[in-house]
Design a protein around this motif. Structure first.
Motif, PDB file in Angstrom:
ATOM      1  N   PHE A   1       0.805  -1.216   0.000  1.00  0.00           N
ATOM      2  CA  PHE A   1       0.000   0.000   0.000  1.00  0.00           C
ATOM      3  C   PHE A   1       0.841   1.270   0.000  1.00  0.00           C
ATOM      4  O   PHE A   1       0.340   2.350   0.305  1.00  0.00           O
ATOM      5  CB  PHE A   1      -0.965  -0.002   1.191  1.00  0.00           C
ATOM      6  CG  PHE A   1      -2.025  -1.050   1.067  1.00  0.00           C
ATOM      7  CD1 PHE A   1      -3.193  -0.787   0.381  1.00  0.00           C
ATOM      8  CD2 PHE A   1      -1.852  -2.311   1.607  1.00  0.00           C
ATOM      9  CE1 PHE A   1      -4.170  -1.756   0.234  1.00  0.00           C
ATOM     10  CE2 PHE A   1      -2.825  -3.289   1.472  1.00  0.00           C
ATOM     11  CZ  PHE A   1      -3.988  -3.014   0.788  1.00  0.00           C
TER      12      PHE A   1
ATOM     13  N   CYS B   1      -6.150   2.671   9.676  1.00  0.00           N
ATOM     14  CA  CYS B   1      -5.111   2.589   8.635  1.00  0.00           C
ATOM     15  C   CYS B   1      -5.203   3.764   7.660  1.00  0.00           C
ATOM     16  O   CYS B   1      -4.296   3.981   6.867  1.00  0.00           O
ATOM     17  CB  CYS B   1      -5.174   1.264   7.882  1.00  0.00           C
ATOM     18  SG  CYS B   1      -6.532   1.113   6.703  1.00  0.00           S
TER      19      CYS B   1
ATOM     20  N   LEU C   1      -7.604   4.225   5.322  1.00  0.00           N
ATOM     21  CA  LEU C   1      -8.291   3.933   4.061  1.00  0.00           C
ATOM     22  C   LEU C   1      -9.667   4.595   3.990  1.00  0.00           C
ATOM     23  O   LEU C   1     -10.103   5.012   2.920  1.00  0.00           O
ATOM     24  CB  LEU C   1      -8.408   2.416   3.859  1.00  0.00           C
ATOM     25  CG  LEU C   1      -8.736   1.937   2.455  1.00  0.00           C
ATOM     26  CD1 LEU C   1      -7.717   2.431   1.432  1.00  0.00           C
ATOM     27  CD2 LEU C   1      -8.817   0.414   2.417  1.00  0.00           C
TER      28      LEU C   1
ATOM     29  N   LYS D   1      -9.647   7.903   2.197  1.00  0.00           N
ATOM     30  CA  LYS D   1      -9.002   7.958   0.879  1.00  0.00           C
ATOM     31  C   LYS D   1     -10.025   8.115  -0.249  1.00  0.00           C
ATOM     32  O   LYS D   1     -11.210   7.882  -0.084  1.00  0.00           O
ATOM     33  CB  LYS D   1      -8.169   6.691   0.641  1.00  0.00           C
ATOM     34  CG  LYS D   1      -6.982   6.558   1.571  1.00  0.00           C
ATOM     35  CD  LYS D   1      -5.992   7.682   1.345  1.00  0.00           C
ATOM     36  CE  LYS D   1      -4.791   7.569   2.247  1.00  0.00           C
ATOM     37  NZ  LYS D   1      -3.824   8.612   2.012  1.00  0.00           N
TER      38      LYS D   1
ATOM     39  N   ASP E   1      -8.209   5.289  -4.683  1.00  0.00           N
ATOM     40  CA  ASP E   1      -7.333   4.602  -3.740  1.00  0.00           C
ATOM     41  C   ASP E   1      -8.023   3.368  -3.151  1.00  0.00           C
ATOM     42  O   ASP E   1      -7.387   2.336  -2.936  1.00  0.00           O
ATOM     43  CB  ASP E   1      -6.871   5.536  -2.619  1.00  0.00           C
ATOM     44  CG  ASP E   1      -5.789   6.507  -3.078  1.00  0.00           C
ATOM     45  OD1 ASP E   1      -5.138   6.242  -4.108  1.00  0.00           O
ATOM     46  OD2 ASP E   1      -5.605   7.543  -2.403  1.00  0.00           O
TER      47      ASP E   1
ATOM     48  N   LYS F   1      -7.763   0.701  -5.649  1.00  0.00           N
ATOM     49  CA  LYS F   1      -6.410   0.133  -5.651  1.00  0.00           C
ATOM     50  C   LYS F   1      -6.261  -0.880  -4.518  1.00  0.00           C
ATOM     51  O   LYS F   1      -5.669  -1.952  -4.698  1.00  0.00           O
ATOM     52  CB  LYS F   1      -5.359   1.235  -5.503  1.00  0.00           C
ATOM     53  CG  LYS F   1      -5.176   2.089  -6.741  1.00  0.00           C
ATOM     54  CD  LYS F   1      -4.171   3.197  -6.478  1.00  0.00           C
ATOM     55  CE  LYS F   1      -4.162   4.207  -7.607  1.00  0.00           C
ATOM     56  NZ  LYS F   1      -3.364   5.396  -7.300  1.00  0.00           N
ATOM     57  N   ALA F   2      -6.781  -0.535  -3.358  1.00  0.00           N
ATOM     58  CA  ALA F   2      -6.722  -1.448  -2.210  1.00  0.00           C
ATOM     59  C   ALA F   2      -7.499  -2.724  -2.509  1.00  0.00           C
ATOM     60  O   ALA F   2      -7.030  -3.834  -2.231  1.00  0.00           O
ATOM     61  CB  ALA F   2      -7.284  -0.764  -0.960  1.00  0.00           C
TER      62      ALA F   2
ATOM     63  N   ASN G   1      -2.484  -8.771   3.762  1.00  0.00           N
ATOM     64  CA  ASN G   1      -2.275  -7.875   2.618  1.00  0.00           C
ATOM     65  C   ASN G   1      -1.626  -6.569   3.064  1.00  0.00           C
ATOM     66  O   ASN G   1      -0.943  -5.913   2.287  1.00  0.00           O
ATOM     67  CB  ASN G   1      -3.613  -7.552   1.931  1.00  0.00           C
ATOM     68  CG  ASN G   1      -4.158  -8.726   1.180  1.00  0.00           C
ATOM     69  OD1 ASN G   1      -3.602  -9.137   0.178  1.00  0.00           O
ATOM     70  ND2 ASN G   1      -5.247  -9.289   1.678  1.00  0.00           N
ATOM     71  N   PHE G   2      -1.868  -6.201   4.301  1.00  0.00           N
ATOM     72  CA  PHE G   2      -1.341  -4.957   4.852  1.00  0.00           C
ATOM     73  C   PHE G   2       0.032  -5.161   5.492  1.00  0.00           C
ATOM     74  O   PHE G   2       0.862  -4.270   5.475  1.00  0.00           O
ATOM     75  CB  PHE G   2      -2.319  -4.375   5.875  1.00  0.00           C
ATOM     76  CG  PHE G   2      -3.598  -3.893   5.258  1.00  0.00           C
ATOM     77  CD1 PHE G   2      -3.758  -2.565   4.893  1.00  0.00           C
ATOM     78  CD2 PHE G   2      -4.640  -4.774   4.996  1.00  0.00           C
ATOM     79  CE1 PHE G   2      -4.927  -2.119   4.295  1.00  0.00           C
ATOM     80  CE2 PHE G   2      -5.811  -4.342   4.403  1.00  0.00           C
ATOM     81  CZ  PHE G   2      -5.954  -3.011   4.048  1.00  0.00           C
TER      82      PHE G   2
END
Length: 109
Positions: free
Chosen positions: A3, A34, A36, A39, A43, A46-47, A70-71
């Motif tokens: 990310f 986080c 998100l 965003k 974005d 994209k995540a 994933n993070f």
């Protein structure tokens, strides 16, 4: 970091640390911690693409279980219960998976 350029390492670490204990994951708190949740739609897409590991256009239950990894590769897998709750929250059309629009709604919830 997957990310990079979207989320700060410090925010991601804080979000991961906030749900380190089994059965402590809360998607609303995680998305806020986080960064998100704040965003852009781009974005968030994209995540979604990163989390959709098989590029099917959906996040299925198996991918959801590995959500935190994933993070951060060192993060734990979600418990079966956390995964089911997360899936139920995001699967608004009842097809057993989360599409990009459903994911965006979850992030902004």
């Amino acid at each position: 970091m997957a990310f990079a350029g979207v989320l700060s390492d410090a925010d991601v670490k804080a979000a991961i640390d906030g749900c380190a204990a089994a059965d402590s994951f809360d998607y609303k708190k995680f998305f806020k911690a986080c960064g998100l949740a704040g965003k852009s739609a781009d974005d968030v897409k994209k995540a979604f693409a990163i989390i959709d590991q098989d590029n099917s256009g959906f996040i299925e239950e198996e991918e959801l279980g590995l959500f935190l990894q994933n993070f951060s590769k060192s993060a734990r897998a979600l418990t079966a219960n956390e995964t089911k709750v997360f899936l139920a929250a995001g699967d608004s059309d009842g097809d057993g998976k989360i599409g990009v629009d459903e994911f965006a709604a979850l992030v902004k919830a």
